[in-house]
Enzyme design. Structure first.
Site, PDB file in Angstrom:
ATOM      1  N   TYR A 141      24.123 -11.915  27.988  1.00 44.81           N
ATOM      2  CA  TYR A 141      24.161 -11.127  26.752  1.00 44.81           C
ATOM      3  C   TYR A 141      25.401 -11.453  25.914  1.00 44.81           C
ATOM      4  O   TYR A 141      25.427 -11.232  24.709  1.00 44.81           O
ATOM      5  CB  TYR A 141      24.151  -9.620  27.055  1.00 44.81           C
ATOM      6  CG  TYR A 141      22.820  -9.092  27.550  1.00 44.81           C
ATOM      7  CD1 TYR A 141      21.832  -9.949  28.015  1.00 44.81           C
ATOM      8  CD2 TYR A 141      22.552  -7.733  27.548  1.00 44.81           C
ATOM      9  CE1 TYR A 141      20.625  -9.470  28.482  1.00 44.81           C
ATOM     10  CE2 TYR A 141      21.339  -7.237  28.005  1.00 44.81           C
ATOM     11  CZ  TYR A 141      20.384  -8.110  28.477  1.00 44.81           C
ATOM     12  OH  TYR A 141      19.188  -7.621  28.937  1.00 44.81           O
ATOM     13  N   LYS A 186      19.995 -13.733  42.153  1.00 41.66           N
ATOM     14  CA  LYS A 186      18.940 -14.752  42.222  1.00 41.66           C
ATOM     15  C   LYS A 186      19.613 -16.017  42.761  1.00 41.66           C
ATOM     16  O   LYS A 186      19.623 -17.072  42.113  1.00 41.66           O
ATOM     17  CB  LYS A 186      18.330 -14.942  40.809  1.00 41.66           C
ATOM     18  CG  LYS A 186      17.103 -15.817  40.760  1.00 41.66           C
ATOM     19  CD  LYS A 186      15.879 -15.207  41.399  1.00 41.66           C
ATOM     20  CE  LYS A 186      14.729 -16.202  41.388  1.00 41.66           C
ATOM     21  NZ  LYS A 186      13.602 -15.792  42.237  1.00 41.66           N
ATOM     22  N   ASP A 219      13.734 -10.601  42.293  1.00 40.94           N
ATOM     23  CA  ASP A 219      12.268 -10.476  42.236  1.00 40.94           C
ATOM     24  C   ASP A 219      11.767  -9.565  43.356  1.00 40.94           C
ATOM     25  O   ASP A 219      10.878  -8.734  43.151  1.00 40.94           O
ATOM     26  CB  ASP A 219      11.581 -11.849  42.256  1.00 40.94           C
ATOM     27  CG  ASP A 219      12.262 -12.855  43.160  1.00 40.94           C
ATOM     28  OD1 ASP A 219      13.343 -12.539  43.697  1.00 40.94           O
ATOM     29  OD2 ASP A 219      11.717 -13.948  43.352  1.00 40.94           O
ATOM     30  N   ASP A 243      19.853  -4.518  33.437  1.00 39.55           N
ATOM     31  CA  ASP A 243      19.169  -3.936  32.280  1.00 39.55           C
ATOM     32  C   ASP A 243      17.698  -3.675  32.641  1.00 39.55           C
ATOM     33  O   ASP A 243      17.148  -2.599  32.383  1.00 39.55           O
ATOM     34  CB  ASP A 243      19.269  -4.915  31.102  1.00 39.55           C
ATOM     35  CG  ASP A 243      18.901  -4.280  29.780  1.00 39.55           C
ATOM     36  OD1 ASP A 243      18.648  -3.057  29.751  1.00 39.55           O
ATOM     37  OD2 ASP A 243      18.843  -4.998  28.769  1.00 39.55           O
ATOM     38  N   ASP A 247      15.824   0.259  33.945  1.00 37.60           N
ATOM     39  CA  ASP A 247      14.688   0.862  33.245  1.00 37.60           C
ATOM     40  C   ASP A 247      13.517   1.053  34.207  1.00 37.60           C
ATOM     41  O   ASP A 247      12.796   2.054  34.142  1.00 37.60           O
ATOM     42  CB  ASP A 247      14.250  -0.001  32.050  1.00 37.60           C
ATOM     43  CG  ASP A 247      14.896   0.471  30.753  1.00 37.60           C
ATOM     44  OD1 ASP A 247      15.978   1.081  30.832  1.00 37.60           O
ATOM     45  OD2 ASP A 247      14.322   0.236  29.673  1.00 37.60           O
TER      46      ASP A 247
END
Ligand code: NAD
Length: 358
Positions: A141, A186, A219, A243, A247
């Site tokens: 970001y 990851k 994942d 992020d 959610d």
């Protein structure tokens, strides 16, 4: 104690829910013998309308002179053109970077009322009590961005120092809670994730040997969060993964209107906000759920001011209001209460006046 708090109501339902946050802070000050001075400033779409800038210099100054900042939400359809030269979210990203709030804390502990709304089976939600620690000021970001007609890149960059400081925040929480840290990355594909994994492993072994650490791939975590959420305590992850996962975790709680957040750094000013957006579909109707903002006030009292007793009192009052069926329309369609009624119900459920030494 005396403290100065800057309120940034923002757009949409932001002003409606922050108004309840202000009343709650006033009630806490009166009942526990504190003095909180407050001022308001513009951020997001309303700031663009007023000055063309989503984070005016006056707002930055108001935040930097505060002991804590309470924010509503920014954005809305009138500012959503992706090609617009300025967007409300830029105000929020710049504010986080300016305040240096690198650790975003999002607790998720579903209340039975919210759990009933969740699409997740009730038995899976039993005993869920987790908290995300998301890195907030690094990664893709904030990395270098490039765009031509044929390609685009968002650089994902992390330094050991950035990883260490947020890991320490997460480790302190884990030590004070159930002693378990789940780090999500990851590492089978990404170099930044391999740096995260080696840094977290070393720091935890050297500084927090009593905290159990597990590493999960993002994942797989996306699945486990919904299939066995009660297994997690503190979950640490980088900006983009956090992020998305936070959610997803909001689904466990049943409503966006129930989840608070805190963004903290090493500086003294923390930024506290509900996780929901500006909800333009219900803005101006007086029906928004103020509980996420009131729970954000509890986090403000705890993390910026060290007022644990007051923070617990707010959390207990919100929980009691939910138990008593004081529900806004997101939680019950019929016989629901207004934003102001829900806010007053929480204040009415605070313990009576308990003056103590300032
Ligand atoms: P949203 O969170 O605003 O709304 C999603 C849904 O949840 C809507 O149906 C809304 O009515 C409901 N909802 C949200 N908060 C509620 C509350 N307190 N009480 C009752 N119902 C509530 O997300 P969105 O619709 O995707 O985004 C709307 C705007 O908010 C966009 O401009 C987006 O960019 C912005 N946004 C801002 C933030 C922020 O300021 N931190 C976060 C997310 C989205």
């Amino acid at each position: 104690m005396h403290a100065h708090i800057t309120l940034l109501p923002g757009d949409g339902i932001g002003p409606e829910v922050v108004a309840q946050g202000r009343l709650l802070l006033e009630a806490i000050a009166a009942r526990y013998g504190h003095s909180f001075s407050m001022e308001e400033a513009l951020i997001g779409g309303c700031a663009i309308n007023a000055s063309g800038d989503p984070l005016p210099a006056a707002t930055i100054a108001a935040c930097l002179r505060a002991d804590a900042v309470l924010l509503g939400a920014v954005g809305g359809p009138q500012w959503s053109d992706p090609n617009a030269p300025v967007r409300p979210e830029q105000g929020l990203l710049t504010l986080r970077a300016t305040l240096g709030v690198f650790a975003n804390l999002r607790p998720v502990k579903p209340h039975p009322v919210g759990a009933k709304q969740s699409p997740i089976k009730a038995h899976l939600l039993k005993n869920v009590d987790l908290i995300f620690v998301r890195e907030l000021t690094g990664g893709s970001y904030f990395g270098a961005k490039q765009k031509t007609a044929e390609m685009a890149t968002d650089e994902c960059r992390y330094t050991v120092t950035e990883i260490e400081r947020v890991t320490r925040r997460a480790a302190e929480l884990a030590r004070a809670r159930r002693g378990k840290l789940t780090h999500v990355d990851k590492a089978n594909v990404m170099e930044t994730s391999r740096l995260w994994r080696s840094t977290v492993t070393r720091l935890m072994r050297e500084e927090y040997p009593e905290v159990r650490v597990e590493h999960l791939l993002v994942d797989a975590m996306a699945m486990y969060l919904l299939t066995r959420p009660a297994d997690f305590d503190v979950i640490l992850t980088e900006n983009l993964f956090g992020d998305i996962l936070t959610d997803e975790a909001a689904v466990l709680a049943g409503s966006m209107g129930l989840l608070p957040s805190a963004s903290l750094g090493t500086g003294k000013v923390g930024l506290f906000e509900p996780i929901h957006g500006s909800a333009p579909d219900i803005a101006g109707k007086g029906i928004a759920n103020p509980y996420a903002t009131m729970l954000s006030v509890a986090m403000l009292l705890r993390h910026s001011f060290g007022l644990e007793v007051e923070a617990n009192a707010v959390e207990a009052a919100v929980s009691q209001a939910l138990d008593d069926g004081v529900l806004t329309r997101d939680l019950r369609k019929r016989a629901s209460v207004s934003t102001a009624e829900a806010g007053s119900a929480v204040i009415a459920r605070l313990p009576q006046r308990q003056r103590r030494a300032a």
